[in-house]
Structures are given as structure tokens and as C-alpha cells.
Design an enzyme around this catalytic site. Structure first.
Site, short mmCIF file in Angstrom:
data_model
loop_
_atom_site.label_atom_id
_atom_site.label_comp_id
_atom_site.label_asym_id
_atom_site.label_seq_id
_atom_site.Cartn_x
_atom_site.Cartn_y
_atom_site.Cartn_z
N ASP A 93 3.08 7.03 -12.32
CA ASP A 93 3.59 6.10 -11.33
C ASP A 93 2.36 5.81 -10.18
O ASP A 93 1.55 6.94 -9.99
CB ASP A 93 4.54 6.76 -10.42
CG ASP A 93 5.88 6.72 -11.19
OD1 ASP A 93 5.85 6.46 -12.68
OD2 ASP A 93 7.01 6.84 -11.01
N HIS A 239 2.00 11.24 -11.46
CA HIS A 239 1.28 10.47 -10.85
C HIS A 239 -0.13 10.29 -11.02
O HIS A 239 -0.82 11.52 -10.82
CB HIS A 239 1.65 10.58 -9.14
CG HIS A 239 3.35 10.41 -8.87
ND1 HIS A 239 3.95 11.74 -9.17
CD2 HIS A 239 3.72 9.41 -8.65
CE1 HIS A 239 5.12 11.36 -8.67
NE2 HIS A 239 5.02 9.96 -8.11
NI NI Z 1 6.11 6.10 -6.75
#
Ligand code: NI
Length: 285
Positions: A93, A239
Site C-alpha cells: 500500500d 507498505h
Molecule cells: Ni494506506
């Protein structure tokens, strides 16, 4: 003069003594008056240049999987895939990131892994070339909002605008349209989930494994948490804007491959969901 000579001998003796005792010259200098200024305690600074060494020799390779990605789900929210098959999806992400995402893409390519990237619209607009490369290398891209705001605070019109703007930035960069979305912080009301499904065709994708890598717990913790949490059908949250996460990936992914998991995209995971789905391969295949 006498004083200097005495001082000279005492320092020479001291230095010789130090050599014998294998002490460092700087500590000797301060011990025997060579350095009048008080030494500050040495501060250990973090080594931000450290990178996990690239494995030498062959790395484990995800099998070639020519699986359908056209899903046919009416469920608004998904946190995982089928529990009876060893397919998993890893998701990244908040990117693209100028340097970390390309480094991650290199690593995934070496292992024949297709991941899913939940892109922030303004980052996609900033790095369209990286979005293009991500798509060209077979990864899926999803909608992660324009600027990572808490979407539950938005009106319906603001949510539509946010999703549209992000979708357009991704389409402008790579010529594809996201098929799923993930709300920042995992926060989206049921009403909003229904809206993004009906108007954009997006199921809301959450996760089943969260290593809390955004807190930067270190590569070892990221790896251990992912390995402890992953089972059949897992959707792993990570991430690609944190160096520690990207550094943790080679060892983490190699361990998952050695455990027999096969990596697919989120859409592929959804396509094989549901016992009545003819697209779902038989268990064990
Ligand atoms: Ni996010």
C-alpha cells in the site's frame, strides 16, 4: 623543562602500556593527558545505508500460474481467499515510492511473483513510469484513495470524486483501471462499501495478516509476523514506502515459497473464491 620531560616520559610509558593492553589510542590519549577536552560519549547513529544483501545464487521461484482474474463476487468486503488452497496474495500500500518500489519490483520479478499494489492517486500521478512498470510486469494495481485521507469523513460526492480522480491517475499512467479498492486505515462505512461496489465495481479489500510494518519494527519483526500470520488464502498487508518492509521481503517471501504457498493477485484470489465458482481450480492443483 623538568616537568615537560617527566610529562613526556609518563605519556610515553602510558602509550606503551596502552599498546600492551590493546587499548585504543584515543582512549589512551585521554587517559594520559594527551587530550584535554572531555570526550563526548559516542552516539550510535542508525545505519540508514544498510540493505539486506541480495541472495547469491538461485532464489525460490513462484510457479507459473495462468489463473483467471475475472471475479464474480457480490460480497462487499474480503479479508482473505479460500481456506482450502495454498494460494495467498501479498499487497503493498501507499506507493509508488521513487526508489523503494522499483527495488521491490526487481525482487518480485526475480521470484516470478505477482503482487497487488494499492496505489495512492497523487503518488501514481507523481510516478506514472513506476505505475507503468508495475502493470507491465504483471502486478495488479488497486485504488487506495487520492491522498490517503480517512474516507469515512467524506460525503458520497467527495468519495466519488476521490475514487474517480485516483482511478483516472492510474489509467493515465498505465492504461488500466483498478478492479478493487482498499480504504486507508481499513476504514469505510457499509454504505460507502456499497457505493464503491455499485458505482465503481470495487469490492473493498482488507487483509488477514498485518505485520504493522508502518510502525517500522525492524525487518526481523516484519518477517516473523508475516510468517506467523500466513495461512491458506491469506491477504498480507505491507507498505512499499518503508525501507524496512522492502528489506524484509526477500527472506519473508522466500520462506513462504519454501512452505509451499503460491502467490496470486487479489483479483485471482477472489476469482477462485466460492465453491460454486467454475473458475476455481480444484483443491490441490
Ligand atoms: Ni494506506
Amino acid at each position: 623543562m623538568r616537568h615537560s620531560i617527566a610529562s613526556f616520559f609518563s605519556r610515553s610509558t602510558g602509550l606503551a602500556l596502552c599498546a600492551v593492553l590493546s587499548l585504543s589510542l584515543s582512549s589512551c590519549a585521554s587517559l594520559f593527558g594527551g587530550d584535554k577536552t572531555k570526550q563526548e560519549p559516542v552516539k550510535t547513529v542508525s545505519n540508514t545505508k544498510y540493505r539486506t544483501p541480495t541472495p547469491r545464487g538461485p532464489v525460490p521461484r513462484n510457479p507459473d500460474l495462468n489463473l483467471p482474474s475475472n471475479f464474480n463476487t457480490t460480497e462487499l468486503t474480503h479479508t482473505k481467499g479460500r481456506p482450502d488452497q495454498n494460494y495467498i496474495a501479498i499487497t503493498f500500500d501507499d506507493g509508488p515510492h521513487a526508489t523503494l518500489t522499483p527495488r521491490l519490483l526487481d525482487m518480485l520479478r526475480a521470484r516470478n511473483i505477482k503482487a497487488t499494489f494499492y496505489l495512492v492517486g497523487q503518488n501514481a500521478q507523481l510516478y506514472p513510469n513506476i505505475v507503468r512498470r508495475t502493470v507491465a510486469e504483471g502486478h495488479e494495481v488497486g485504488n487506495h484513495s487520492w491522498s490517503h485521507k480517512l474516507l469515512t469523513k467524506l460525503s458520497d460526492d467527495q468519495l466519488r470524486e476521490d475514487m474517480t480522480k485516483t482511478q483516472n491517475a492510474i489509467a493515465a499512467a498505465a492504461g488500466v483501471r483498478p478492479r478493487t479498492m482498499r480504504p486507508p486505515y481499513g476504514a469505510l462505512t457499509q454504505h460507502q462499501r456499497s457505493l464503491v461496489y455499485q458505482e465503481f465495481g470495487y469490492p473493498t479489500i482488507l487483509w488477514s495478516v498485518d505485520p504493522l510494518d508502518w510502525k517500522r519494527p525492524g525487518t526481523g519483526a516484519v518477517q516473523a509476523r508475516i510468517l506467523a500470520g500466513t495461512g491458506n488464502g491469506a491477504i498480507i498487508l505491507a507498505h512499499d514506502i518503508h525501507a524496512g518492509t522492502v528489506d524484509a521481503m526477500p527472506a519473508t517471501i522466500d520462506a513462504l515459497l519454501r512452505r509451499g504457498y503460491k502467490f496470486v493477485t487479489v483479483s485471482q484470489l477472489l476469482a477462485m473464491k466460492g465453491a460454486g465458482n467454475p473458475a476455481a481450480p480444484a483443491p490441490g492443483q
